[in-house]
Design a protein around this motif. Structure first.
Motif, mmCIF file in Angstrom:
data_model
loop_
_atom_site.group_PDB
_atom_site.id
_atom_site.type_symbol
_atom_site.label_atom_id
_atom_site.label_comp_id
_atom_site.label_asym_id
_atom_site.label_seq_id
_atom_site.Cartn_x
_atom_site.Cartn_y
_atom_site.Cartn_z
ATOM 1 N N ASP A 174 0.849 -1.197 0.000
ATOM 2 C CA ASP A 174 0.000 0.000 0.000
ATOM 3 C C ASP A 174 0.881 1.241 0.000
ATOM 4 O O ASP A 174 1.731 1.427 0.875
ATOM 5 N N ASP A 189 -13.473 -1.060 -0.185
ATOM 6 C CA ASP A 189 -13.689 0.137 -0.998
ATOM 7 C C ASP A 189 -14.687 1.045 -0.292
ATOM 8 O O ASP A 189 -15.865 0.697 -0.161
ATOM 9 N N ARG A 191 -16.105 5.230 0.160
ATOM 10 C CA ARG A 191 -16.180 6.454 -0.649
ATOM 11 C C ARG A 191 -15.430 7.616 -0.004
ATOM 12 O O ARG A 191 -15.458 7.788 1.212
ATOM 13 N N ASP A 192 -14.792 8.422 -0.865
ATOM 14 C CA ASP A 192 -14.147 9.650 -0.387
ATOM 15 C C ASP A 192 -15.140 10.800 -0.513
ATOM 16 O O ASP A 192 -16.286 10.616 -0.952
ATOM 17 N N GLN A 195 -16.956 11.502 -3.945
ATOM 18 C CA GLN A 195 -17.973 10.477 -4.202
ATOM 19 C C GLN A 195 -19.176 10.655 -3.280
ATOM 20 O O GLN A 195 -20.324 10.486 -3.701
ATOM 21 N N SER A 394 -21.077 -2.304 2.451
ATOM 22 C CA SER A 394 -20.750 -0.866 2.552
ATOM 23 C C SER A 394 -21.463 -0.214 3.725
ATOM 24 O O SER A 394 -21.083 0.858 4.183
ATOM 25 N N SER A 399 -16.867 -1.453 7.319
ATOM 26 C CA SER A 399 -16.752 -0.367 6.329
ATOM 27 C C SER A 399 -16.951 0.995 6.971
ATOM 28 O O SER A 399 -16.272 1.965 6.614
ATOM 29 N N GLN A 403 -14.248 3.847 6.808
ATOM 30 C CA GLN A 403 -14.593 5.128 6.179
ATOM 31 C C GLN A 403 -14.356 6.296 7.130
ATOM 32 O O GLN A 403 -13.810 7.333 6.733
ATOM 33 N N ARG A 406 -10.605 6.873 7.242
ATOM 34 C CA ARG A 406 -10.103 7.444 5.979
ATOM 35 C C ARG A 406 -10.482 8.920 5.848
ATOM 36 O O ARG A 406 -9.662 9.739 5.395
#
Length: 512
Positions: A174, A189, A191-192, A195, A394, A399, A403, A406
């Motif tokens: 990474d 995965d 979303r940022d 998104q 998600s 997640s 999220q 992140r």
């Protein structure tokens, strides 16, 4: 698989789910009854019957039922996909969930053995009579629960999530240093902000929101009984007077006579049998809702709903798309023969510390127990179960944690690094908010505005966004703290926060 095949598979899946349902029987009966009406002609039978069902409101009810099926349980993406992939596609997630379930069940069985309390027993006639007489005032009962302990608390669950690793993924590859700052180390995965801005376009700063610009929200009330339209409406918030009806409509929880009858049957089940988990429910309500300034008045309702919920075998249906598997115990005296194993508790859900807070806010909306129950059950099998099961969804808690981390790492890296250096990892503070969808932390009016958006967007993702927004709002104070204790003190009281301005500013006024 092409679009046509996928659509055919979806249609077949929904038809199979609805066939044999109470709604199917009602529509079939109405269609047969209408054949005696003079306006129904043999040469245009199909069109006339359809017109009758449309004008009499049955077509709309069928549309809502189909919409619910699409929302609750997505059809399999491929006809040959194994059932376990429908529950959870990633093998390491399935394995982690199975290990966690064994640990929780072991905790429950150990408690039963240590205390000499059976998992289930038939109540004597005198006890049944006493419980029936005080059904509406169970809060006055003060059983001795000192020896009972919750099977787990959110912090125990967090430790399991922190230890998750994908054996097929080499994290050293990474490129982002920040990816190693957080506690969650699985590659999912999420979303940022760009998104998220596209996904939550209705929350932008120029669109009126209920909870901020109440006068600007002049959308006509949804009177057509359309679940999809009600869900879209809910994205900008529901007015207090409409919320109860709108939520019930979105969830397709219309409280028919058979629903009230089902609730009465569950009540009778509570009266007849005493379960060990009943004591866990009593203890949880006493430790959480009963000590909450907003919810203590609903203590009786909470006992009624949660005790009935533990007996409801209809809840087992959600395990088809839940990564979890319902726990099983053995009938006493039968040994450990698999044929004698039964799901325990009957609904397959072992309550944990804070579980009652999923119900408490709904008590502000529904004062009829059967209606409150049906809405809570639907909320649970759509959303809340994801907050305490390990999955790659998600909307799943893994997640949400990833999220949250992140978003903070990307947009407040100095704050994240500072908190990490002083031993105050942000997720250790925010996890308890997210696992309860903020119930018990926000003021009730603000919590209901948040839950409006969960229903409106059919996702728990907004919970992680709000958690990050709270840290952003208190960032200046948090940069001054020097320990985990002082960081927790800065974030101890969220009851004065306004949900929608925080989310809007974080999503739409943050520099990218």
């Amino acid at each position: 698989m092409d679009d046509g095949s996928e659509l055919s598979l979806s249609v077949a899946h929904i038809v199979r789910r609805l066939k044999g349902s109470h709604l199917h029987a009602q529509i079939e009966r109405r269609a047969k009854e209408c054949l005696h009406q003079p306006e129904i002609r043999l040469d245009s039978l199909r069109e006339d019957v359809r017109r009758f069902l449309r004008t009499s409101g049955w077509e709309r009810q069928l549309q809502n039922a189909v919409y619910r099926e699409l929302q609750v349980q997505r059809p399999p993406s491929h006809p040959a996909a194994p059932l376990e992939h429908l529950k959870e596609p990633l093998a390491y997630m399935r394995k982690a969930q199975a290990c966690w379930e064994k640990r929780v069940l072991k905790s429950l069985n150990s408690m039963s053995a240590e205390l000499g309390v059976p998992l289930a027993r038939m109540r004597p006639a005198a006890e049944q009579k006493e419980l029936t007489s005080k059904w509406n005032e169970m809060g006055t009962d003060e059983p001795d629960l000192t020896s009972f302990r919750p099977v787990f608390a959110p912090k125990d669950f967090l430790e399991v999530l922190i230890s998750l690793r994908n054996p097929n993924y080499d994290s050293s590859e990474d490129v982002g240093v920040r990816s190693h700052w957080g506690l969650i180390q699985v590659p999912l995965d999420v979303r940022d902000i760009p998104q998220l801005r596209r996904a939550y376009a209705e929350l932008n700063l120029t669109t009126g929101q209920l909870g901020i610009d109440d006068h600007a929200h002049i959308h006509p009330v949804v009177v057509e009984q359309d679940s999809a339209a009600a869900q879209q409406y809910s994205r900008q918030g529901c007015s207090t007077g409409l919320r109860a009806d709108l939520w019930a409509l979105i969830l397709n929880s219309n409280n028919q006579p058979q629903d009230a009858m089902h609730y009465e049957q569950l009540t009778a089940g509570v009266v007849q049998h005493d379960l060990l988990v009943d004591s866990l429910i009593y203890k949880d309500v006493k430790l959480t809702a009963s000590n909450d300034d907003y919810y203590f008045v609903f203590e009786d309702f909470l006992y009624q709903v949660l005790l009935c919920f533990s007996r409801d075998t209809a809840v087992l249906e959600h395990f088809k798309y839940n990564s979890a598997t319902p726990p099983r115990s053995f009938v006493q005296g039968k040994g450990e023969d698999e044929e004698c194993a039964v799901v325990y508790p009957p609904n397959g859900v072992i309550p944990f510390h804070g579980f009652s807070m999923y119900v408490a806010p709904l008590c502000f909306l529904y004062n009829e127990p059967s209606k409150l129950y049906s809405v809570f059950r639907e909320m649970y099998i759509r959303y809340f179960f994801r907050l305490h099961s390990i999955s790659s969804s998600s909307s799943g808690v893994v997640s949400l944690c990833l999220q949250f981390e992140r978003l903070l790492q990307t947009h407040l890296p100095q704050l994240f690094y500072h908190l990490r250096q002083i031993g105050a990892q942000p997720l250790r503070i925010a996890f308890k908010w997210m696992v309860r969808a903020f119930s018990g932390y926000l003021s009730t009016d603000q919590l209901l505005l948040l839950w409006d958006r969960i229903l409106g967007y059919d996702s728990l993702e907004i919970v992680a966004v709000l958690a990050a927004a709270v840290f952003a709002f208190r960032a200046e104070n948090l940069m001054e703290v020097t320990s985990l204790g002082s960081a927790e003190a800065v974030l101890a009281d969220l009851s004065t926060l306004k949900v929608m301005p925080l989310i809007q500013i974080f999503l739409f006024a943050t520099a990218i």
